[in-house]
Design a protein around this motif. Structure first.
Motif, PDB file in Angstrom:
ATOM      1  N   PRO A  47       0.814  -1.231   0.000  1.00 46.70           N
ATOM      2  CA  PRO A  47       0.000   0.000   0.000  1.00 46.70           C
ATOM      3  C   PRO A  47       0.842   1.273   0.000  1.00 46.70           C
ATOM      4  CG  PRO A  47      -0.191  -1.144   2.115  1.00 46.70           C
ATOM      5  CD  PRO A  47       0.591  -2.030   1.197  1.00 46.70           C
ATOM      6  N   GLN A  48       2.003   1.252   0.633  1.00 42.46           N
ATOM      7  CA  GLN A  48       2.838   2.453   0.651  1.00 42.46           C
ATOM      8  C   GLN A  48       3.372   2.770  -0.733  1.00 42.46           C
ATOM      9  OE1 GLN A  48       5.726   1.402   3.571  1.00 42.46           O
ATOM     10  NE2 GLN A  48       4.477   2.096   5.294  1.00 42.46           N
ATOM     11  N   VAL A  49       3.768   1.745  -1.467  1.00 39.98           N
ATOM     12  CA  VAL A  49       4.273   1.947  -2.818  1.00 39.98           C
ATOM     13  C   VAL A  49       3.150   2.406  -3.726  1.00 39.98           C
ATOM     14  CG1 VAL A  49       5.302   0.785  -4.811  1.00 39.98           C
ATOM     15  CG2 VAL A  49       6.133   0.284  -2.515  1.00 39.98           C
ATOM     16  N   GLN A  50       1.947   1.834  -3.564  1.00 39.41           N
ATOM     17  CA  GLN A  50       0.799   2.250  -4.368  1.00 39.41           C
ATOM     18  C   GLN A  50       0.454   3.708  -4.112  1.00 39.41           C
ATOM     19  OE1 GLN A  50      -1.038   0.872  -6.736  1.00 39.41           O
ATOM     20  NE2 GLN A  50       0.359  -0.867  -6.777  1.00 39.41           N
ATOM     21  N   GLN A  51       0.542   4.138  -2.853  1.00 38.49           N
ATOM     22  CA  GLN A  51       0.248   5.529  -2.524  1.00 38.49           C
ATOM     23  C   GLN A  51       1.281   6.453  -3.151  1.00 38.49           C
ATOM     24  OE1 GLN A  51       0.242   6.382   1.649  1.00 38.49           O
ATOM     25  NE2 GLN A  51      -0.648   8.411   1.366  1.00 38.49           N
ATOM     26  N   ALA A  52       2.553   6.075  -3.135  1.00 36.53           N
ATOM     27  CA  ALA A  52       3.599   6.893  -3.733  1.00 36.53           C
ATOM     28  C   ALA A  52       3.412   6.989  -5.240  1.00 36.53           C
ATOM     29  CB  ALA A  52       4.972   6.314  -3.405  1.00 36.53           C
ATOM     30  N   ILE A  53       3.021   5.891  -5.865  1.00 38.47           N
ATOM     31  CA  ILE A  53       2.798   5.895  -7.311  1.00 38.47           C
ATOM     32  C   ILE A  53       1.622   6.789  -7.653  1.00 38.47           C
ATOM     33  CG2 ILE A  53       2.070   4.459  -9.258  1.00 38.47           C
ATOM     34  CD1 ILE A  53       3.740   2.201  -8.000  1.00 38.47           C
ATOM     35  N   SER A  54       0.537   6.695  -6.872  1.00 43.76           N
ATOM     36  CA  SER A  54      -0.627   7.530  -7.165  1.00 43.76           C
ATOM     37  C   SER A  54      -0.308   9.011  -6.944  1.00 43.76           C
ATOM     38  CB  SER A  54      -1.820   7.105  -6.319  1.00 43.76           C
ATOM     39  OG  SER A  54      -1.547   7.319  -4.953  1.00 43.76           O
ATOM     40  N   THR A  55       0.498   9.327  -5.936  1.00 43.63           N
ATOM     41  CA  THR A  55       0.900  10.709  -5.701  1.00 43.63           C
ATOM     42  C   THR A  55       1.727  11.231  -6.868  1.00 43.63           C
ATOM     43  OG1 THR A  55       0.942  10.271  -3.337  1.00 43.63           O
ATOM     44  CG2 THR A  55       2.049  12.252  -4.081  1.00 43.63           C
ATOM     45  N   ALA A  56       2.637  10.427  -7.377  1.00 43.59           N
ATOM     46  CA  ALA A  56       3.460  10.833  -8.513  1.00 43.59           C
ATOM     47  C   ALA A  56       2.604  11.054  -9.750  1.00 43.59           C
ATOM     48  CB  ALA A  56       4.528   9.778  -8.786  1.00 43.59           C
ATOM     49  N   GLU A  57       1.587  10.209  -9.941  1.00 43.45           N
ATOM     50  CA  GLU A  57       0.700  10.382 -11.096  1.00 43.45           C
ATOM     51  C   GLU A  57      -0.088  11.686 -10.993  1.00 43.45           C
ATOM     52  OE1 GLU A  57      -1.639   6.847 -11.086  1.00 43.45           O
ATOM     53  OE2 GLU A  57      -0.084   5.644 -12.046  1.00 43.45           O
ATOM     54  N   VAL A  58      -0.542  12.033  -9.785  1.00 38.94           N
ATOM     55  CA  VAL A  58      -1.290  13.273  -9.588  1.00 38.94           C
ATOM     56  C   VAL A  58      -0.406  14.472  -9.896  1.00 38.94           C
ATOM     57  CG1 VAL A  58      -2.374  14.723  -7.823  1.00 38.94           C
ATOM     58  CG2 VAL A  58      -2.913  12.299  -7.940  1.00 38.94           C
ATOM     59  N   VAL A  59       0.829  14.436  -9.440  1.00 41.81           N
ATOM     60  CA  VAL A  59       1.749  15.542  -9.689  1.00 41.81           C
ATOM     61  C   VAL A  59       2.018  15.694 -11.177  1.00 41.81           C
ATOM     62  CG1 VAL A  59       4.131  16.316  -9.332  1.00 41.81           C
ATOM     63  CG2 VAL A  59       2.813  15.444  -7.421  1.00 41.81           C
TER      64      VAL A  59
END
Length: 168
Positions: A47-59
């Protein structure tokens, strides 16, 4: 014995830790279309990696560089870089200037536009006050009380030190 040490070390390496994390990680509740098929299996369930990936996509979607910045003036020009003294001195040595022209290396300079500082005749600190009777400069009330106790010959000695000796 040495062989068993090598096998125990290899089992505790990064690959083993990654596999252990994959086994203990709980699957996320996000829909399957949000996961990338190119991600390694260890990142799909973390879940931590998924959250980081989703944050990068938003940026990446925001593209901040293309947004207008109304707080920034269009006519703003950054200030010039400040030259160090060594740089200025090197430039002055290379310039061909007259002897009368003031530089950082010459002693001669035009008179200062700032008023001359006045110092206390007793302590040597800055003196905002002057005694009207003796014309000695003083720093604070303690020094003034000391000046009031001075004999006239001592006042004259202090004034002579300042080259302001006046016979009283």
């Amino acid at each position: 014995m040495a062989k068993s040490n090598k096998t125990s070390r290899s089992s505790g390496g990064p690959a083993a830790k990654r596999a252990k994390l994959d086994d203990t990680a709980t699957p996320t509740s996000s829909p399957p279309h949000s996961r990338r098929s190119s991600d390694p299996p260890s990142t799909r369930h973390n879940p931590q990696v998924q959250q980081a990936i989703s944050t990068a996509e938003v940026v990446q979607r925001l593209e901040i560089s293309s947004v207008a910045k109304p707080f920034k003036s269009a006519s703003y020009v950054p200030p010039k870089a400040i030259k160090k003294l060594k740089q200025m001195a090197a430039l002055e040595r290379m310039m061909d200037v007259g002897v009368d022209f003031p530089t950082y290396w010459s002693i001669q300079a035009p008179p200062s536009l700032m008023p001359q500082k006045k110092y206390c005749d007793i302590t040597g600190l800055e003196a905002p006050y002057t005694d009207p009777k003796t014309s000695l400069r003083y720093h604070n009330s303690d020094v003034y009380q000391f000046i009031r106790t001075l004999q006239p010959q001592h006042v004259q000695m202090y004034l002579e030190l300042r080259n302001a000796a006046v016979k009283l």
